[in-house]
Motif scaffolding. Structure first.
Motif, short mmCIF file in Angstrom:
data_model
loop_
_atom_site.label_atom_id
_atom_site.label_comp_id
_atom_site.label_asym_id
_atom_site.label_seq_id
_atom_site.Cartn_x
_atom_site.Cartn_y
_atom_site.Cartn_z
N ILE A 210 -10.85 -102.40 -44.87
CA ILE A 210 -12.00 -101.54 -45.16
C ILE A 210 -11.60 -100.64 -46.33
O ILE A 210 -10.49 -100.09 -46.34
N ILE A 211 -12.48 -100.49 -47.30
CA ILE A 211 -12.28 -99.56 -48.41
C ILE A 211 -13.09 -98.31 -48.14
O ILE A 211 -14.27 -98.38 -47.78
N MET A 212 -12.46 -97.15 -48.31
CA MET A 212 -13.15 -95.87 -48.19
C MET A 212 -13.00 -95.12 -49.51
O MET A 212 -11.89 -95.00 -50.04
N THR A 213 -14.12 -94.61 -50.03
CA THR A 213 -14.13 -93.97 -51.34
C THR A 213 -14.47 -92.49 -51.24
O THR A 213 -15.17 -92.06 -50.32
N GLY A 214 -13.99 -91.74 -52.22
CA GLY A 214 -14.29 -90.32 -52.32
C GLY A 214 -14.72 -89.97 -53.73
O GLY A 214 -15.00 -90.83 -54.57
N SER A 215 -14.73 -88.67 -54.02
CA SER A 215 -15.18 -88.20 -55.32
C SER A 215 -14.38 -88.81 -56.46
O SER A 215 -14.91 -89.06 -57.54
N GLY A 216 -13.10 -89.06 -56.23
CA GLY A 216 -12.25 -89.61 -57.27
C GLY A 216 -12.52 -91.05 -57.62
O GLY A 216 -11.87 -91.61 -58.51
N ALA A 217 -13.50 -91.66 -56.94
CA ALA A 217 -13.85 -93.06 -57.21
C ALA A 217 -15.18 -93.21 -57.91
O ALA A 217 -15.59 -94.32 -58.24
N GLN A 218 -15.87 -92.10 -58.18
CA GLN A 218 -17.24 -92.20 -58.68
C GLN A 218 -17.33 -92.92 -60.03
O GLN A 218 -18.34 -93.55 -60.33
N HIS A 219 -16.31 -92.82 -60.85
CA HIS A 219 -16.35 -93.44 -62.17
C HIS A 219 -15.87 -94.90 -62.13
O HIS A 219 -15.87 -95.56 -63.17
N ALA A 220 -15.45 -95.39 -60.98
CA ALA A 220 -14.80 -96.70 -60.87
C ALA A 220 -15.65 -97.69 -60.08
O ALA A 220 -15.13 -98.57 -59.41
N SER A 221 -16.96 -97.56 -60.18
CA SER A 221 -17.86 -98.38 -59.37
C SER A 221 -17.64 -99.88 -59.62
O SER A 221 -17.53 -100.66 -58.67
N ALA A 222 -17.58 -100.28 -60.88
CA ALA A 222 -17.46 -101.71 -61.19
C ALA A 222 -16.16 -102.28 -60.65
O ALA A 222 -16.14 -103.36 -60.02
N GLU A 223 -15.05 -101.57 -60.85
CA GLU A 223 -13.75 -102.07 -60.43
C GLU A 223 -13.64 -102.14 -58.91
O GLU A 223 -13.09 -103.10 -58.35
N ILE A 224 -14.18 -101.12 -58.22
CA ILE A 224 -14.09 -101.12 -56.75
C ILE A 224 -15.01 -102.19 -56.17
O ILE A 224 -14.66 -102.85 -55.17
N ALA A 233 -13.97 -106.92 -48.20
CA ALA A 233 -13.95 -105.63 -47.50
C ALA A 233 -15.28 -104.90 -47.62
O ALA A 233 -15.88 -104.88 -48.70
N PRO A 234 -15.75 -104.28 -46.55
CA PRO A 234 -16.86 -103.34 -46.68
C PRO A 234 -16.36 -102.05 -47.34
O PRO A 234 -15.16 -101.75 -47.32
N VAL A 235 -17.29 -101.30 -47.90
CA VAL A 235 -16.96 -100.04 -48.58
C VAL A 235 -17.80 -98.94 -47.97
O VAL A 235 -19.03 -99.06 -47.87
N ALA A 236 -17.15 -97.85 -47.55
CA ALA A 236 -17.85 -96.74 -46.90
C ALA A 236 -17.38 -95.43 -47.49
O ALA A 236 -16.30 -95.33 -48.08
N ALA A 237 -18.21 -94.41 -47.33
CA ALA A 237 -17.87 -93.06 -47.77
C ALA A 237 -18.56 -92.07 -46.86
O ALA A 237 -19.59 -92.38 -46.24
N PHE A 238 -18.01 -90.87 -46.80
CA PHE A 238 -18.60 -89.83 -45.96
C PHE A 238 -19.59 -89.00 -46.77
O PHE A 238 -20.77 -88.93 -46.45
N ARG A 239 -19.12 -88.37 -47.87
CA ARG A 239 -20.02 -87.57 -48.71
C ARG A 239 -19.74 -87.84 -50.19
O ARG A 239 -20.55 -88.39 -50.91
N GLY A 240 -18.54 -87.44 -50.65
CA GLY A 240 -18.26 -87.46 -52.08
C GLY A 240 -18.23 -88.83 -52.70
O GLY A 240 -18.50 -88.97 -53.90
N GLY A 241 -17.93 -89.86 -51.94
CA GLY A 241 -17.82 -91.21 -52.50
C GLY A 241 -19.05 -92.07 -52.32
O GLY A 241 -19.02 -93.27 -52.58
N ARG A 242 -20.16 -91.44 -51.94
CA ARG A 242 -21.39 -92.20 -51.70
C ARG A 242 -21.88 -92.85 -52.99
O ARG A 242 -21.88 -92.24 -54.06
N GLY A 243 -22.34 -94.10 -52.91
CA GLY A 243 -22.95 -94.78 -54.03
C GLY A 243 -21.99 -95.45 -54.98
O GLY A 243 -22.42 -96.10 -55.93
N VAL A 244 -20.69 -95.31 -54.76
CA VAL A 244 -19.73 -96.03 -55.61
C VAL A 244 -20.00 -97.52 -55.53
O VAL A 244 -19.95 -98.24 -56.53
N VAL A 245 -20.28 -98.00 -54.32
CA VAL A 245 -20.78 -99.35 -54.10
C VAL A 245 -22.15 -99.22 -53.44
O VAL A 245 -22.35 -98.38 -52.55
N ASP A 246 -23.10 -100.01 -53.89
CA ASP A 246 -24.47 -99.97 -53.38
C ASP A 246 -24.48 -100.09 -51.86
O ASP A 246 -24.08 -101.12 -51.30
N GLU A 247 -24.94 -99.04 -51.18
CA GLU A 247 -24.93 -99.03 -49.71
C GLU A 247 -26.01 -99.92 -49.10
O GLU A 247 -26.03 -100.10 -47.88
#
Length: 548
Positions: A210-224, A233-247
């Motif tokens: 499972i991949i979990m993203t935060g604020s530090g991943a916002q600029h890396a959407s394509a790579e993640i 892997a699924p990708v999840a976030a709590f608050r800051g990493g929302r939208g890095v991968v289309d939910e």
């Protein structure tokens, strides 16, 4: 070539050199030279005023959070800058580049405690306690280098808020000043080959990562996104990493769906995140896990090397999120992704079915999601709809969900959303707020009207601090204190501030009103009347494991 400038002019010249196009501010005596310079730079920098200093800080935060570029604001020293420290703390917690420009008492009086206008004991020390970096500009000639350094500090490594102060007399005084400088940002540390190899080995051995993203991943959407597909892997976030991968896509899932899958996973890859969900929330609200045991193994990618000591993991990569994801993809060439699509789909469906019971918030959020395009912005708030949005609002693009993060700064949302809209005048921005938090910054309706900021605010009026009331009912024998609210007529307020106002009582009624408000592009306030105590608690899905 040097030019004769005031301190205020030297600072503004530095802002121009660093590409600043907007400053949020509230002028006052110590800041007149700076604001006069901003007036004369009006073709390059737009200055947006406010009715309270806290709004200046929050608007700069919203600008920065939604763009990834520094948000800049200026207020008077002492009580003025203190009024913005909640916004600075929020920017610090969310690793967001905000630049605070403030004044000081006359230089001869600093530290003497004579009681000069707006004097506080140690303003610079106070600022340093809530920001990443702060400094005083002692002479106009020092401004070019220090303004450039402020922008370097705000954007290099782990981003964060910074502050510059200048004494009243220095800002008004003039001397020969060197040319302004653009910040030279620090190069990102390259991913270490040994760290990449260790992480790649864990990934190759994993059956269900499972991949979990935060604020530090916002600029890396394509790579993640590529990494998620490469390893299944699924990708999840709590608050800051929302939208890095289309939910709403194949790999993006809600935080609650991630919880349902967590017991099955054997590897967690945290990218630009503190991993609050698995190490604090899912482990129990009151128990922190800082030495996790496998399974699952934990891999962390973070540009801040101190994060590897704050949470000790099985493989750590100190690097930028995009750089590390690309390096992992190269190291995993030929890797066959695990076949987890059915498992992900099952968890998503189960989570959706369970969270649908959080009413009426979920139905209202469905209306908001349907009304906003994929690249429209939602700014949450500490209210029942805001909390529910953590898991109940699918975020489809990076930076389009703006949160207060772990600071939980009640009242941030409406004021922050004004800054988001200023930064994105051609995209729809919706602020969801409760009646309690909204009143922290209600005066900024005047700012929206004055500057034509076409923010749509959906105000949920339950006549209470809803969380406080529920806790007092359930945990303290229904002994209520300070929880129930007496509110103004919000439609009268809308008329008084000369903005559009509508009142609705149901999700079905909200739908056409919200769509019309977004289409109109004008400042608007939509009051949603919610009977006090009628909202289901979202907390079983935010703390699904319960207290530890």
């Amino acid at each position: 070539m040097k030019r004769n400038m005031t301190g205020g002019e030297a600072i503004v010249s530095g802002l121009v050199a660093n590409g600043v196009d907007t400053v949020f501010g509230l002028p006052g005596a110590q800041m007149y030279p700076l604001f006069d310079a901003l007036t004369r730079a009006g073709e390059t920098i737009r200055t947006v005023g406010a009715r309270h200093e806290q709004a200046c800080g929050y608007m700069a935060f919203g600008y920065a959070r939604s763009t990834g570029r520094p948000g800049v604001y200026s207020v008077v020293p002492g009580p003025g800058v203190l009024n913005t420290t909640a916004a600075l703390a929020t920017a610090w917690g969310c690793s967001t580049p905000v630049v605070c420009l403030t004044g000081q008492i006359p230089s001869a009086f600093i530290g003497r405690r004579r009681g000069h206008l707006h004097e506080i004991a140690d303003q610079l020390g106070t600022l340093k306690s809530v920001v990443k970096w702060a400094e005083r500009i002692e002479r106009p000639a020092d401004a070019p280098a220090l303004v450039a350094e402020a922008f370097r500090q705000a954007q290099s490594g782990r981003p964060g808020p910074v502050a510059l102060e200048m004494a009243w007399d220095v800002m008004a005084g003039s001397e020969e000043v060197p040319p302004a400088q653009a910040a030279a940002l620090d190069a990102n540390p390259p991913p270490a080959s040994a760290e990449i190899a260790a992480a790649a080995a864990l990934i190759r051995a994993a059956r269900f990562p499972i991949i979990m993203t935060g604020s530090g991943a916002q600029h890396a959407s394509a790579e993640i996104g590529q990494l998620a597909r490469a390893i299944g892997a699924p990708v999840a976030a709590f608050r800051g990493g929302r939208g890095v991968v289309d939910e709403a896509g194949d790999h993006g899932i809600s935080s609650y769906a991630a919880f349902k899958l967590y017991g099955e996973c054997d590897l967690v890859i945290g990218i630009g995140t503190r991993l609050e969900m698995p190490t604090m929330r899912w482990a129990g609200m009151m128990r922190m896990v800082d030495r996790p045991e496998a399974p699952p193994h934990i891999v962390r990618i973070d540009i801040d090397p101190q994060e590897m000591t704050r949470l000790k993991v099985h493989a750590g990569i100190v690097a930028d999120a995009a750089d590390a994801a690309r390096a992992l993809l190269a190291a995993l060439e030929g890797h066959r992704p695990a076949a987890n699509a059915a498992r992900i789909a099952r968890a998503r469906a189960e989570a959706a079915a369970e969270t649908a019971a959080v009413q009426p918030q979920m139905d209202y959020l469905k209306v908001v999601r349907a009304a906003l395009p994929d690249d429209g912005f939602l700014v949450e708030e500490l209210c029942q709809a805001g909390f529910t949005s953590y898991f109940g609002y699918p975020v489809r693009r990076p930076r389009t969900y703006v949160s207060t993060g772990f600071q939980g700064t009640l009242g941030f949302g409406f004021q922050t959303a004004l800054g988001v809209k200023v930064a994105h005048p051609d995209k729809p921005v919706v602020s969801i707020s409760g009646d309690g938090g909204f009143m922290f910054g209600v005066q900024e309706l005047a700012t929206a009207a004055q500057y034509g900021i076409g923010l749509v605010t959906v105000l949920f009026n339950n006549e209470a601090y809803g969380n406080v009331r529920r806790d007092q009912e359930e945990r303290f024998g229904n002994r209520l204190i300070g929880a129930d609210l007496v509110n103004p007529d919000f439609m009268d307020l809308a008329r008084a501030f000369r903005i559009d106002g509508q009142r609705v009582h149901s999700p079905a009624a909200l739908e056409p009103v919200l769509k019309a408000a977004i289409a109109a592009g004008r400042p608007s306030l939509i009051e949603v009347v919610v009977p006090r105590g009628s909202e289901a608690s979202p907390w079983p899905f935010i703390h699904p494991a319960g207290p530890g």
